[in-house]
Design a protein around this motif. Structure first.
Motif, PDB file in Angstrom:
ATOM      1  N   ARG A 253     -22.823 -24.124 -45.842  1.00 15.07           N
ATOM      2  CA  ARG A 253     -21.638 -24.764 -45.269  1.00 15.07           C
ATOM      3  C   ARG A 253     -21.224 -25.976 -46.106  1.00 15.07           C
ATOM      4  NH1 ARG A 253     -20.456 -23.879 -39.573  1.00 15.07           N
ATOM      5  NH2 ARG A 253     -21.600 -22.058 -38.808  1.00 15.07           N
ATOM      6  N   ARG A 254     -22.210 -26.757 -46.571  1.00 15.50           N
ATOM      7  CA  ARG A 254     -21.869 -27.899 -47.428  1.00 15.50           C
ATOM      8  C   ARG A 254     -21.244 -27.425 -48.740  1.00 15.50           C
ATOM      9  NH1 ARG A 254     -26.474 -30.183 -44.757  1.00 15.50           N
ATOM     10  NH2 ARG A 254     -27.931 -29.168 -46.192  1.00 15.50           N
ATOM     11  N   TYR A 255     -21.737 -26.313 -49.281  1.00 15.21           N
ATOM     12  CA  TYR A 255     -21.167 -25.732 -50.502  1.00 15.21           C
ATOM     13  C   TYR A 255     -19.720 -25.323 -50.260  1.00 15.21           C
ATOM     14  CZ  TYR A 255     -20.289 -22.247 -54.154  1.00 15.21           C
ATOM     15  OH  TYR A 255     -19.730 -21.521 -55.184  1.00 15.21           O
ATOM     16  N   ASN A 256     -19.469 -24.652 -49.141  1.00 16.86           N
ATOM     17  CA  ASN A 256     -18.101 -24.237 -48.825  1.00 16.86           C
ATOM     18  C   ASN A 256     -17.192 -25.436 -48.617  1.00 16.86           C
ATOM     19  OD1 ASN A 256     -19.002 -21.612 -48.956  1.00 16.86           O
ATOM     20  ND2 ASN A 256     -19.141 -21.329 -46.734  1.00 16.86           N
ATOM     21  N   ALA A 257     -17.719 -26.476 -47.985  1.00 19.16           N
ATOM     22  CA  ALA A 257     -16.934 -27.700 -47.797  1.00 19.16           C
ATOM     23  C   ALA A 257     -16.559 -28.319 -49.132  1.00 19.16           C
ATOM     24  CB  ALA A 257     -17.715 -28.695 -46.945  1.00 19.16           C
TER      25      ALA A 257
END
Length: 371
Positions: A253-257
């Motif tokens: 999720r942090r990567y996608n953010a």
């Protein structure tokens, strides 16, 4: 291209055989209330949260309610919290007979603004409920200082923030108790409702265990008026399968953010602001735009799932008319309710899907920037 707000089927496909085996084990045992799976999950979630104790309960809502009840909060008491949250936060305060007292938010994080808490204190204030919204923890040190100086409990509503950190400390480990939700959409979600309370206080842990079973210990002898707040062992078994994946899912999720942040870097689109003191788990990726409702419709037309968290602040909810106290202006909460919009952020998104969402957002915002 269709991009749902959340795709639980994609997650399930990756762990299907493990989940079915875990569910089968519970059914074969016919231990259908509490039991070893719940106890194991309690130990693991407590350890993950840097706490000594965990108490599995029936939902994140009941985690809050059981905590308030175990702390003896009721009629005549006041509890300070944010108006920009899911209903359960304020609803549970009201259900105990206590009065919700609303304090406005920090417009950057959407979390409770610690600088506005002192003005809301009265002789009846018994607790503060900071809500770690969207996966980012509140600024806890000043909140805890106020609580310490005034003899107040702190109930961390960490429903959206399991494993998030603030200055290296885990969500749920700083206050008197921490409350988690295992609603299916959470980073650690079950196949239905579920929740947990974590604490480092052994006496409070004991009261919570009693409180979740109608306040009885031993059976049929009731020291407290509790509730039926038990976590289902089927949910515990499923969550035990999912728990080892939580860190990787939150990192995804942090990567996608980060991809969204790069796409929107030169645009007039409000991106999430993450405090340098915090590591967010991005339960939601929430942008801020001037024509929110227009963008929402544009995304829906293109098959992109989206949601408004939250369109009506608690102090404006009909059920709280005459049943709450508003401390000062709620300007920031009211402004946020009119401008925030959540985009898909789940771990299984591809770069192509993220870029498609970003392009539609930019085109519908009329900012003139390009993907």
């Amino acid at each position: 291209m269709k991009v749902p707000l959340l795709d639980l089927k994609a997650q399930y496909a990756s762990i299907k055989e493990e989940v079915l085996a875990a569910v089968s084990e519970v059914l074969e045992s016919q231990v259908c209330i509490l039991g070893p799976k719940v106890a194991e999950l309690e130990q693991q979630v407590a350890a993950l949260s840097d706490c000594k104790y965990g108490v599995g309960v029936s939902s994140g809502t009941d985690a809050l309610l059981a905590s308030l009840m175990a702390l003896g909060i009721g009629p005549g008491d006041e509890v300070i919290t944010t108006p920009f949250t899911f209903f359960a936060t304020a609803g549970c305060i009201a259900r105990t007979g206590a009065l919700p007292v609303f304090v406005d938010i920090d417009p950057r994080t959407y979390n409770l603004d610690p600088s506005k808490i002192a003005a809301a204190l009265t002789a009846r204030t018994k607790a503060i409920i900071p809500v770690h919204l969207y996966g980012q923890m509140c600024d806890m040190d000043p909140i805890m200082e106020i609580a310490w100086n005034n003899g107040l409990y702190v109930i961390e509503d960490a429903a959206q923030a399991i494993s998030a950190t603030y200055r290296g400390r885990k969500a749920g480990s700083i206050g008197t108790v921490g409350c988690f939700s295992f609603f299916p959409s959470k980073n650690l979600g079950g196949a239905g409702d579920g929740g947990m309370v974590v604490t480092n206080d052994p006496a409070l842990h004991e009261r919570l265990v009693i409180m979740r079973a109608h306040g009885s210990k031993p059976k049929y002898y009731h020291k407290y008026v509790g509730g039926n707040f038990r976590l289902d062992p089927l949910q515990a078994a499923i969550l035990l399968v999912k728990l080892p994946n939580l860190a990787a899912w939150s990192e995804a999720r942090r990567y996608n953010a980060a991809i969204y942040n790069k796409i929107f870097a030169d645009c007039d689109i409000g991106r999430p602001w993450i405090s340098p003191d915090c590591v967010s788990i991005f339960n939601q990726y929430v942008i801020r735009v001037s024509d929110r409702d227009g963008m929402l419709q544009a995304l829906k037309r293109e098959g992109i799932g989206t949601e408004v968290y939250y369109p009506v602040p608690m102090h404006e909810q009909e059920c709280f008319t005459g049943r709450c106290r508003v401390s000062g202006s709620m300007r920031e909460s009211e402004a946020a309710a009119k401008s925030v919009l959540a985009l898909p952020i789940y771990p299984e998104l591809t770069n192509e899907m993220l870029e498609f969402v970003g392009r539609v957002v930019i085109e519908s915002s009329n900012t003139g920037c390009k993907v």
